[in-house]
Design an enzyme around this catalytic site. Structure first.
Site, short mmCIF file in Angstrom:
data_model
loop_
_atom_site.label_atom_id
_atom_site.label_comp_id
_atom_site.label_asym_id
_atom_site.label_seq_id
_atom_site.Cartn_x
_atom_site.Cartn_y
_atom_site.Cartn_z
CG MET A 315 -1.81 -1.27 1.22
SD MET A 315 -2.99 -1.26 -0.24
CE MET A 315 -3.98 0.09 -0.09
CG ASP A 334 9.62 -0.12 5.24
OD1 ASP A 334 8.54 -0.26 4.61
OD2 ASP A 334 9.89 -0.77 6.01
CB VAL A 391 3.59 0.47 9.53
CG1 VAL A 391 4.38 1.98 9.09
CG2 VAL A 391 2.60 0.82 10.65
CB VAL A 392 2.40 -4.28 9.95
CG1 VAL A 392 3.52 -5.01 8.96
CG2 VAL A 392 3.41 -3.93 11.21
CE LYS A 398 -2.44 0.20 10.70
NZ LYS A 398 -1.68 0.38 9.71
CB SER A 420 -8.17 -2.87 6.22
OG SER A 420 -6.87 -2.83 5.75
CG HIS A 441 -9.47 1.99 3.85
ND1 HIS A 441 -10.56 1.20 3.70
CD2 HIS A 441 -8.57 1.12 3.84
CE1 HIS A 441 -10.33 0.15 3.53
NE2 HIS A 441 -9.00 -0.13 3.46
CG ASN A 444 -3.86 -4.22 -3.08
OD1 ASN A 444 -2.99 -3.66 -3.87
ND2 ASN A 444 -3.41 -5.41 -2.50
CD GLU A 453 -13.98 2.77 3.21
OE1 GLU A 453 -15.35 2.82 3.54
OE2 GLU A 453 -13.35 1.84 3.56
#
Ligand code: NAD
Length: 701
Positions: A315, A334, A391-392, A398, A420, A441, A444, A453
């Site tokens: 993403m 990252d 991130v993950v 987060k 998500s 949001h 993908n 969103e």
């Protein structure tokens, strides 16, 4: 001298026996063939018929000729009944027929767009002069209807059946040069010379031109070339308009002009009364409403001059690419150098594909890549206007990165999360300025998926929302503002659909059959294949979040099949094992076959399940959850809800979105189906508001 002045057009005497009909709809930025314009046209023709003239020019005083009929009039018109539709078409056909029968020649001067009814008006004149930038076409097929003001008849007689069908079935606007080649345009000229050149042509043809012979030719029957019927084989059977247009043109090509118009009119009425036209017209209007709403949200927003994204994964890499390609410089951070390299390689590959298609130059590619700054540290973050965290999907990770980022950003910068599933309010808890935080949001793959969103948290302020919406627009996306809840709008309604899917699997219904039925229903892929594409790990994770959020209706009886597959190490497409097994054949072509391992997890088959049951058991939960989102205020309008599902999920366009799907069936029929499946649990229960609508007759659209 003005011969006639109406609300939509005026008729001016030019001298030398010529007049011009100037289209200039009051209070509108464009000309449309709405009811007011049609009434004015009728009145102006009355004057034209009773004035001794040598010729008339039809032109527009706006930046475009006529953009088409007024689509906002369609829903009421289409529902008013066959009689009203016929009367409306007859009035338009009569006016265009009278224009075509004037006792002197006519020329249309076309600038900007002449689409739909606009081109049909121009086709009723004897000659058409186009400005170089003009675009002309008959896009009615995209609205599930056919041209109804004589377009299918006049075009097929003017350019031949085969070419006319290309125009009618594709529905795409054509450039002036293509219109000239096809014979739709007689001349193409520089925009500044348009009126003058059109008047010159009118003068020439009035002096002994062949306009009368041309007119007669345009009305004569034409031959249907061999092999035309075979075009039907290439058309999607789920969309009735292309099939109906093909049939109408084949039928009316050999008929007298008046009879041919009758065939077109009947075809139009039949299509306009169907559910597909209601869906496609509804989406056209919903698209406009959603854009307007986004503009309203974005009003006064400070532009995002520099952006940043945290995470260079699937993403984050996509977001960085999208920002750079749309002209916004972006920092991509990252914690792993390999992730940054992969992010840059993915963006490069994306750009190379565009170069291969001839859409981009090497220099443009270099400029885009220059706008992405990969980084492992926080340098430059103080100059960023908006940061998207990608991130993950772990709340603790987060929370940590958002807290750290907040301390480094400028005081007026926006902080957004691409989560998500995690609640925006929950992520806001650790922030000093939750008012500057919201959800953003993306879907993908980011470059392909149009929806974003924008999630308004409890504390999110208007400036933050405005800037985020404006940024999504700047990226070329369609933003929809939604409220904070598990799954937001799109995933909240998707997982009930999968819940219904799981119950079917537990009842022993084979997933390959379910996929086939749902693809025939209109989805781009069935649920089993979609789950594999998303990844079973992601699916299970999101499903758990939704179960926790709505335990009463989204819980499962027994262990869901996807959980069992995941426990057996199946991740879906990413490791080649899911509901299907993925591989390549000897020629290197991708292959997919149902997995025996997945089939072994199906429950014992019970009573016979029909294809309609399959559709209902998946669609009813999705539709009712959309109803709940509207009732809970998660989404502000039916138009935004349906548009969100079409753009975010690939909901079949010809079904128009969940609320349109309910509306098209009729609330009573939908309720009867839901009651038939009520024993499958809370996802099939009608809401109080739905029941109230059922009794009051209040609609969703
Ligand atoms: P991914 O695993 O491909 O990428 C995550 C990246 O974040 C990795 O490169 C990782 O190295 C990096 N990262 C981890 N900790 C970090 C830190 N502290 N600072 C900076 N980078 C860090 O994941 P993804 O699929 O790109 O998903 C990212 C987010 O987007 C998740 O919240 C996910 O729920 C959401 N999302 C994913 C999809 C999807 O289909 N993949 C769709 C919409 C939203």
């Amino acid at each position: 001298m003005t011969l006639y002045q109406g609300q939509a057009l005026r008729l001016e005497m030019l001298g030398d026996g010529f007049a011009e009909l100037v289209l200039d709809l009051d209070g509108s930025s464009v000309n449309k063939l709405d009811r007011a314009t049609l009434a004015d046209l009728c009145a102006a023709l009355e004057v034209l018929e009773h004035t001794a003239l040598r010729g008339v020019l039809v032109r527009s005083a706006k930046p475009a000729f006529v953009v088409g009929a007024d689509v906002s009039e369609f829903p009421a018109l289409f529902e008013a009944g066959e009689g009203a539709l016929h009367a409306w078409l007859e009035q338009a056909l009569d006016s265009l027929g009278r224009l075509e029968s004037l006792p002197y020649p006519s020329v249309a001067a076309i600038n900007g767009f002449a689409l739909g009814g606009g081109l049909e008006l121009a086709l009723a004149t004897d000659y058409r002069v186009l400005a170089e930038e003009a675009r002309v076409g008959l896009p009615e097929v995209t609205l599930g209807i056919c041209p109804g003001f004589g377009g299918t008849v006049r075009l097929s007689r003017l350019v031949g059946v085969a070419d006319a069908l290309d125009w009618l079935l594709e529905g795409k606007p054509r450039k002036a040069g293509a219109a000239l080649t096809a014979g739709v345009a007689d001349r193409v000229v520089a925009p500044e010379a348009l009126r003058q050149e059109a008047l010159e042509l009118l003068g020439e043809v009035a002096e002994g031109g062949d306009w009368q012979a041309r007119r007669a030719r345009k009305r004569r029957p034409v031959a249907v070339p061999d092999g035309i019927a075979a075009r039907g084989d290439t058309l999607d059977p789920r969309y009735p308009a292309p099939q109906a247009i093909l049939a109408a043109v084949q039928t009316h090509a050999g008929l007298q002009f008046a009879e041919a118009l009758q065939v077109e009119r009947e075809t139009f009425v039949a299509l306009a009364r169907g559910p597909e036209a209601a869906s496609l017209v509804g989406l056209f209007l919903a698209d406009q409403a959603v854009r307007k709403q986004a503009r309203r949200h974005a009003e006064g927003a400070a532009p995002v001059r520099r952006a940043a994204v945290l995470g260079a994964g699937i993403m984050g890499g996509g977001i960085a690419y999208q920002a750079a390609a749309s002209g916004t410089p972006i920092l991509m951070k990252d914690i792993r150098a390999e992730a940054l390299d992969l992010g840059m390689r993915t963006a490069t590959a994306q750009l190379d594909r565009q170069i291969a298609k001839g859409k981009l130059s090497e220099a443009q590619k270099a400029a885009i890549l220059e706008r992405v700054t990969p980084t492992l540290d926080w340098q430059g973050f103080a100059e960023v206007d908006l940061l998207v965290e990608a991130v993950v999907e772990r709340a603790d990770v987060k929370a940590a990165v958002l807290g750290e980022a907040e301390g480094l950003l400028a005081a007026d910068a926006v902080l957004a999360s691409n989560t998500s599933t995690i609640s925006i309010d929950r992520l806001a808890e650790g922030l000093k300025h939750p008012e500057r935080f919201c959800g953003m949001h993306f879907f993908n793959p980011v470059p392909m998926m149009p929806l974003v969103e924008v999630i308004r948290g409890r504390h999110t302020d208007e400036a933050t929302l405005a800037r985020t919406v404006a940024f999504a627009q700047a990226l070329g996306k369609t933003p929809i503002v939604v409220g904070d809840c598990p799954g937001f709008l799109v995933n909240r309604v998707l997982f009930p659909y999968f819940n219904g899917f799981n119950r079917l699997l537990q009842n022993g219904v084979d997933f390959e059959r379910i996929d086939r039925v749902m693809e025939a229903f209109g989805w781009p892929m069935g649920p089993a294949y979609l789950a594999d594409v998303i990844g079973l790990d992601t699916m299970v994770h999101a499903d758990r979040v939704l179960q926790a959020g709505y335990p009463a209706r989204m819980g499962h009886d027994g262990e869901p099949v996807m959980e069992q597959l995941l426990a057996a190490g199946c991740l879906g497409q990413k490791n080649g094992r899911g509901f299907y097994l993925y591989g390549t054949d000897e020629q290197g072509r991708r292959q997919r076959e149902p997995s025996a391992e997945a089939r072994a997890l199906l429950g014992t088959p019970g009573a016979e399940v029909s294809d309609q049951d399959i559709v209902d058991r998946l669609m009813i939960p999705l539709c009712l959850e959309t109803v709940r989102c509207l009732e809970d205020g998660i989404v502000a309008s039916a138009a935004e809800a349906d548009m969100g599902l079409v753009l975010g999920l690939g909901f079949p366009r010809f079904r128009g979105g969940a609320l349109r799907y309910i509306q098209n069936q009729g609330l009573a029929e939908f309720a009867a189906r839901a009651r038939r499946h009520a024993h499958h649990g809370g996802l099939y229960q009608l809401t109080d508001d739905f029941r109230a609508r059922l009794h009051s007759g209040q609609r969703y659209h």
